[in-house]
Design an enzyme around this catalytic site. Structure first.
Site, short mmCIF file in Angstrom:
data_model
loop_
_atom_site.label_atom_id
_atom_site.label_comp_id
_atom_site.label_asym_id
_atom_site.label_seq_id
_atom_site.Cartn_x
_atom_site.Cartn_y
_atom_site.Cartn_z
N GLU A 295 0.89 -1.17 0.00
CA GLU A 295 0.00 0.00 0.00
C GLU A 295 0.91 1.21 0.00
OE1 GLU A 295 -1.50 3.27 1.51
OE2 GLU A 295 -1.79 2.04 3.31
N CYS A 329 -2.26 7.93 4.87
CA CYS A 329 -2.36 7.56 3.46
C CYS A 329 -3.72 7.97 2.90
CB CYS A 329 -2.18 6.05 3.29
SG CYS A 329 -0.69 5.39 4.05
#
Length: 544
Positions: A295, A329
């Site tokens: 990720e 994120c």
């Protein structure tokens, strides 16, 4: 030994404590923070049963109090990395062969320890060394990690229960083996829970781990190793090594027993892994194709339709962009607001940001704390300075910064005069939100801008009171975000509720905290057992 088809305790999300004034949890946490602030901890790295100190150390300073030292950690050399791999591989067979319910029990115990005696310690470590306020530490280091442990145990049982059908006289079985090698976990600073889960999830499925935490997260990583040890994790299953990322990665990726990588970090670094692994695959170095799970970056959006409520959108912007200084994120980094609503939205955002206090996490009235380090501070302050000079941008809220005490960046809103201004498409990873104001009637064209402007596809949110518009926007932005929010901020995914991950430049979308992620850490073996094997090669069709 007793046997049975065991049912694990049903997973439920850990309740978030309030930390209200005079509450027991607030008193305990702040006392722990003060205690840890006053100490000077010496952090080794961990290989098997050994705690190794090389004497080559790096000091640790709170990002919000950079002149104060809270400890140091030791740096590994190449031989230590090689030893960690050897130790992991020596532990692999016994760990992989441990009954799954025993592995489950270790991580369920870890969850209970974290919910109780480790809660204040891990939260305080996260506040102190990663500059998270009380609530951000609680939802991350405590609640999300407890959820990861408990839900992953439940998902593991669902995987093992998934079995093929059998024909008469045949028993078909599916075996979910650990990978033939070790897993390299490279973890970020911004979520203590992610740092633990990237190691624990593959380990739960029987794999052994070499873990390299971010240099700015080593303090809470040490507490996690204490937690794993007390929970009963055998020596050698998770080996934590600190040192040069380049050196450690080179040793790992060139090793014949490298089985997979579990990563959260920058897109550029992740891309380099693909290059290196691909080269080594062509050289025939590995036993199997390594699993590559990552990720990476994000340029997460909020899109508003003119039918939406301005206060709701402003709140989503204030929370989504500025909680934990935008160092998520999933943090909102760009917003698209219709011209007819912009002034109203801006008024509410200005009011929110004027009310936000900034400073040390020890003062629980501070909503904003420091960014993680000097590199982040310089990068973000340079973007702010550029926006002050550029004709295509205007700072409408905030724009100040100060590193005299800590790395403090004021929450900042940049009005982009063009939709392709650099802060509308570049990942900043800080408390800077860029806004593009569009003509109301061009809302469908703006959806195309949202989809096409950024190379990332992690999270995104749309706001509208019109169901037809919601459906159109949801379809138009189908590929723009792996986690998509309707009338909500694009942050705050909860394990078991919103499995997290994105595609495009944001990663492999393997959804942390889900059955899909755990499936990446097993190698299936199909077993067919025939009870009465045939004794004649001839089939009926051969008869005359």
């Amino acid at each position: 030994m007793a046997t049975g088809f065991y049912k694990v305790p049903p997973a439920v999300n850990e309740p978030v404590k309030s930390y209200a004034p005079n509450s027991a949890e607030r008193i305990e946490l702040l006392a722990m923070y003060k205690k840890m602030y006053s100490e000077n901890i010496d952090i080794p790295f961990y290989i098997g049963s050994e705690e190794i100190r090389t004497g080559n150390t790096v000091s640790i300073h709170p990002p919000h109090d950079t002149k104060h030292t809270i400890g140091q950690y030791h740096l590994a050399e190449k031989e230590h990395v090689e030893k960690a791999i050897e130790t992991a591989m020596a532990a692999r067979k016994k760990w992989a062969n441990m009954p799954w319910e025993s592995r489950a029990a270790i991580f369920l115990k870890a969850a209970e320890l974290l919910a109780g005696p480790y809660r204040a310690k891990l939260n305080a470590a996260t506040m102190l060394a990663q500059s998270k306020n009380v609530m951000q530490a609680e939802i991350d280091a405590a609640c999300e990690l407890i959820d990861f442990f408990k839900f992953n145990v439940q998902f593991m049982t669902e995987i093992y229960q998934n079995q093929p059908i059998s024909s008469p006289g045949i028993w078909n079985r599916m075996e979910y083996r650990a990978l033939e090698g070790f897993v390299y976990a490279i973890t970020p600073f911004n979520f203590t829970s992610i740092a633990a889960n990237l190691s624990a999830a593959p380990a739960m499925m029987g794999n052994v781990i070499l873990w390299k935490p971010a240099r700015t997260q080593v303090y809470s990583a040490k507490v996690l190793m204490d937690l794993f040890k007390e929970a009963g994790l055998p020596d050698g299953v998770i080996n934590m090594v600190t040192g040069s990322a380049q050196m450690i990665t080179e040793v790992v990726l060139d090793h014949k027993d490298f089985g997979g990588i579990h990563f959260t970090g920058s897109t550029g670094v992740f891309n380099s892994f693909w290059d290196n692994i691909g080269t080594n695959v062509r050289k025939g170095i590995y036993k199997s194709y390594p699993r590559i799970v990552g990720e990476t970056g994000g340029k997460d959006f909020i899109w508003m339709h003119a039918s939406a409520d301005a206060k709701q959108v402003a709140t989503a912007m204030s929370r989504g962009a500025f909680e934990y200084q935008g160092q998520k994120c999933s943090a909102a980094s760009r917003a698209y607001i219709p011209k007819s609503k912009w002034n109203e939205v801006l008024k509410f955002v200005e009011s929110d940001l004027k009310d936000m206090k900034m400073g040390s996490p020890e003062d629980t009235s501070n909503f904003i704390n420091a960014v993680i380090d000097n590199r982040a501070f310089e990068k973000l302050s340079n973007f702010i300075d550029d926006a002050k000079r550029d004709n295509d941008a205007e700072i409408v809220v905030g724009g100040n910064y100060d590193d005299s005490k800590g790395y403090f960046i004021e929450p900042t809103v940049i009005l982009a005069k063009t939709p392709d201004y650099k802060t509308m498409h570049m990942e900043l990873f800080g408390p800077i939100l860029s806004v593009y104001v569009y003509d109301d009637e061009k809302w469908e064209e703006t959806l195309k801008l949202v989809n096409d402007t950024s190379p990332y596809a992690l999270t995104g949110a749309i706001f509208s009171a019109d169901r037809y518009i919601i459906d159109i926007a949801t379809d138009a932005l189908e590929d723009a975000a792996g986690n998509f929010y309707i009338n909500d901020k694009p942050t705050g995914a909860v394990v078991g509720q919103q499995p997290f991950g994105g595609a495009r430049g944001s990663g492999t979308n393997d959804k942390a905290g889900s059955v899909w992620n755990l499936l990446r850490w097993v190698s299936n073996r199909t077993i067919k057992e025939t009870f009465v094997p045939p004794t004649d090669y001839k089939y009926p069709f051969l008869e005359q």
